[in-house]
Design an enzyme around this catalytic site. Structure first.
Site, PDB file in Angstrom:
ATOM      1  N   ARG A 149     133.347  12.425 137.448  1.00  0.00           N
ATOM      2  CA  ARG A 149     133.620  13.713 136.820  1.00  0.00           C
ATOM      3  C   ARG A 149     133.256  14.836 137.796  1.00  0.00           C
ATOM      4  O   ARG A 149     132.406  14.656 138.679  1.00  0.00           O
ATOM      5  CB  ARG A 149     132.800  13.873 135.539  1.00  0.00           C
ATOM      6  CG  ARG A 149     133.019  12.778 134.497  1.00  0.00           C
ATOM      7  CD  ARG A 149     132.040  12.938 133.336  1.00  0.00           C
ATOM      8  NE  ARG A 149     132.251  11.931 132.307  1.00  0.00           N
ATOM      9  CZ  ARG A 149     131.612  10.764 132.251  1.00  0.00           C
ATOM     10  NH1 ARG A 149     130.734  10.455 133.205  1.00  0.00           N
ATOM     11  NH2 ARG A 149     131.850   9.913 131.269  1.00  0.00           N
ATOM     12  N   LYS A 173     126.399  11.461 132.411  1.00  0.00           N
ATOM     13  CA  LYS A 173     126.052  12.106 131.142  1.00  0.00           C
ATOM     14  C   LYS A 173     124.779  11.487 130.563  1.00  0.00           C
ATOM     15  O   LYS A 173     124.506  10.301 130.728  1.00  0.00           O
ATOM     16  CB  LYS A 173     127.197  11.932 130.136  1.00  0.00           C
ATOM     17  CG  LYS A 173     128.424  12.780 130.433  1.00  0.00           C
ATOM     18  CD  LYS A 173     129.440  12.608 129.313  1.00  0.00           C
ATOM     19  CE  LYS A 173     130.622  13.547 129.492  1.00  0.00           C
ATOM     20  NZ  LYS A 173     131.605  13.391 128.386  1.00  0.00           N
ATOM     21  N   HIS A 246     139.980  16.522 135.283  1.00  0.00           N
ATOM     22  CA  HIS A 246     140.053  15.195 134.685  1.00  0.00           C
ATOM     23  C   HIS A 246     141.361  14.480 135.022  1.00  0.00           C
ATOM     24  O   HIS A 246     141.457  13.265 134.873  1.00  0.00           O
ATOM     25  CB  HIS A 246     139.886  15.307 133.164  1.00  0.00           C
ATOM     26  CG  HIS A 246     138.571  14.772 132.682  1.00  0.00           C
ATOM     27  ND1 HIS A 246     137.367  15.195 133.207  1.00  0.00           N
ATOM     28  CD2 HIS A 246     138.270  13.837 131.754  1.00  0.00           C
ATOM     29  CE1 HIS A 246     136.389  14.551 132.596  1.00  0.00           C
ATOM     30  NE2 HIS A 246     136.903  13.725 131.720  1.00  0.00           N
ATOM     31  N   ARG A 249     140.651  12.101 137.674  1.00  0.00           N
ATOM     32  CA  ARG A 249     139.905  10.967 137.089  1.00  0.00           C
ATOM     33  C   ARG A 249     140.871  10.045 136.331  1.00  0.00           C
ATOM     34  O   ARG A 249     140.781   8.821 136.427  1.00  0.00           O
ATOM     35  CB  ARG A 249     138.824  11.521 136.166  1.00  0.00           C
ATOM     36  CG  ARG A 249     137.930  10.499 135.485  1.00  0.00           C
ATOM     37  CD  ARG A 249     136.776  11.250 134.836  1.00  0.00           C
ATOM     38  NE  ARG A 249     136.102  10.519 133.785  1.00  0.00           N
ATOM     39  CZ  ARG A 249     135.092   9.656 133.984  1.00  0.00           C
ATOM     40  NH1 ARG A 249     134.684   9.406 135.217  1.00  0.00           N
ATOM     41  NH2 ARG A 249     134.501   9.054 132.975  1.00  0.00           N
ATOM     42  N   HIS A 272     131.897   4.912 131.240  1.00  0.00           N
ATOM     43  CA  HIS A 272     132.122   4.996 129.798  1.00  0.00           C
ATOM     44  C   HIS A 272     131.135   4.086 129.064  1.00  0.00           C
ATOM     45  O   HIS A 272     130.961   2.922 129.437  1.00  0.00           O
ATOM     46  CB  HIS A 272     133.542   4.539 129.444  1.00  0.00           C
ATOM     47  CG  HIS A 272     134.584   5.564 129.752  1.00  0.00           C
ATOM     48  ND1 HIS A 272     135.923   5.260 129.897  1.00  0.00           N
ATOM     49  CD2 HIS A 272     134.493   6.909 129.946  1.00  0.00           C
ATOM     50  CE1 HIS A 272     136.604   6.358 130.162  1.00  0.00           C
ATOM     51  NE2 HIS A 272     135.758   7.369 130.202  1.00  0.00           N
ATOM     52  N   TYR A 281     143.716   4.363 128.602  1.00  0.00           N
ATOM     53  CA  TYR A 281     144.544   4.258 129.800  1.00  0.00           C
ATOM     54  C   TYR A 281     145.513   3.074 129.771  1.00  0.00           C
ATOM     55  O   TYR A 281     146.393   2.985 130.612  1.00  0.00           O
ATOM     56  CB  TYR A 281     143.652   4.128 131.041  1.00  0.00           C
ATOM     57  CG  TYR A 281     142.767   5.322 131.267  1.00  0.00           C
ATOM     58  CD1 TYR A 281     143.296   6.525 131.723  1.00  0.00           C
ATOM     59  CD2 TYR A 281     141.408   5.269 131.001  1.00  0.00           C
ATOM     60  CE1 TYR A 281     142.489   7.629 131.923  1.00  0.00           C
ATOM     61  CE2 TYR A 281     140.593   6.375 131.202  1.00  0.00           C
ATOM     62  CZ  TYR A 281     141.136   7.546 131.651  1.00  0.00           C
ATOM     63  OH  TYR A 281     140.348   8.648 131.850  1.00  0.00           O
TER      64      TYR A 281
END
Length: 302
Positions: A149, A173, A246, A249, A272, A281
């Site tokens: 990110r 994150k 993004h 990404r 994730h 995806y």
């Protein structure tokens, strides 16, 4: 918002920060969602301890009346569900009214991505004789080469890069860390920038920041700065496509899956927590498989 709810909210915020290591943005989102719910309770003349399942249903109907998207409603429900689970665990309430409340089904947005020919053009626009051009080349190579990110990109420090193993320590994150590999193109761009361009940029500042990516004044590059750089690169590549960080990404994940990478590996590379976040995806690979089948199988088409 009443004093009682404010006190309970503060306890929950402390729990998020200390026990869950939640990011400042996550904490702020929870806080906003709880405040919206508090305003609803005040309008209904109810306290937090008087909430029942029917109270939550009325609250949800108000959100839909305000024409909020399913995604926004889903986020608010998720925030409040976590809040009430915490209140129930700490015995601040007698029962949890969110136990039987289900999240509204979200309409999955198909992620936008660059086709491989499009993204190749972005690697040709930087002036590699210029410090900022060397920096920009390193940024685009690293973003596409690792799928990190933009917020993670701006947090990278020099000590996070291991050139001998070609791996990068990523600060993700919720203060979660992960290691991701990078390839030869990113390695060359990073080496060139660190040895040449970064030294020239760092000389402009007396602070000497540890951040990998610096701005024109020698200070740490911000996420907004990266977005401006990417916008400029798209224009210089004469691409008639919109760009957001993004999108690179998304391209990283899509191109890996199209080349045969397994979903679990892509999940780990992207950082994730849940596989469902990565499954968005798979639509691209399904389209590709269908095209391959339709064009290749003797009984698929006349």
């Amino acid at each position: 918002m009443g004093n009682q709810l404010e006190a309970l909210q503060q306890s929950f915020i402390e729990y998020l920060k200390i026990e869950k290591n939640a990011s400042p943005l996550t904490v702020e989102n929870y806080k906003k969602d709880i405040e919206v719910f508090g305003e609803f309770l005040n309008a209904e003349g109810l306290s937090i301890t008087e909430c029942e399942y029917s109270t939550i249903r009325i609250f949800l109907s108000r959100l839909y009346e305000a024409q909020l998207s399913r995604r926004t409603v889903s986020r608010k429900v998720s925030s409040l569900r976590s809040f009430f689970r915490f209140l129930d665990r700490e015995e601040f309430i007698h029962s949890n009214p969110f136990v039987n409340v289900s999240l509204p089904k979200e309409s999955r947005m198909i992620p936008e991505f660059f086709y491989e020919e499009e993204i190749k053009q972005l690697f040709t626009v930087s002036d590699l004789s210029d410090p900022l051009g060397q920096r920009n080349q390193a940024i685009i190579e690293l973003l596409y080469g690792t799928g990190i990110r933009v917020s993670e990109c701006t947090k990278i420090e020099l000590g996070d890069i291991d050139f001998s193993l070609a791996t990068l320590l990523v600060h993700g994150k919720g203060r979660k860390e992960r290691y991701v590999p990078f390839g030869q193109f990113a390695s060359r761009a990073l080496s060139s920038y660190i040895e040449r361009g970064r030294k020239q940029l760092a000389a402009k500042s007396s602070q000497q920041p540890a951040n990998l990516f610096l701005n024109a004044r020698g200070g740490p590059l911000t996420a907004r700065g990266v977005r401006l750089i990417l916008d400029k690169m798209v224009k210089e590549a004469a691409l008639t496509v919109d760009i957001h960080p993004h999108k690179i990404r998304h391209s990283f994940a899509t191109h890996l899956l199209n080349a045969g990478a397994d979903l679990r590996s892509v999940q780990e590379l992207l950082g994730h927590e849940h596989l469902s976040s990565t499954q968005v995806y798979t639509h691209v690979t399904k389209d590709r498989l269908r095209n391959v089948y339709m064009n290749s199988h003797p009984r698929a088409n006349k």
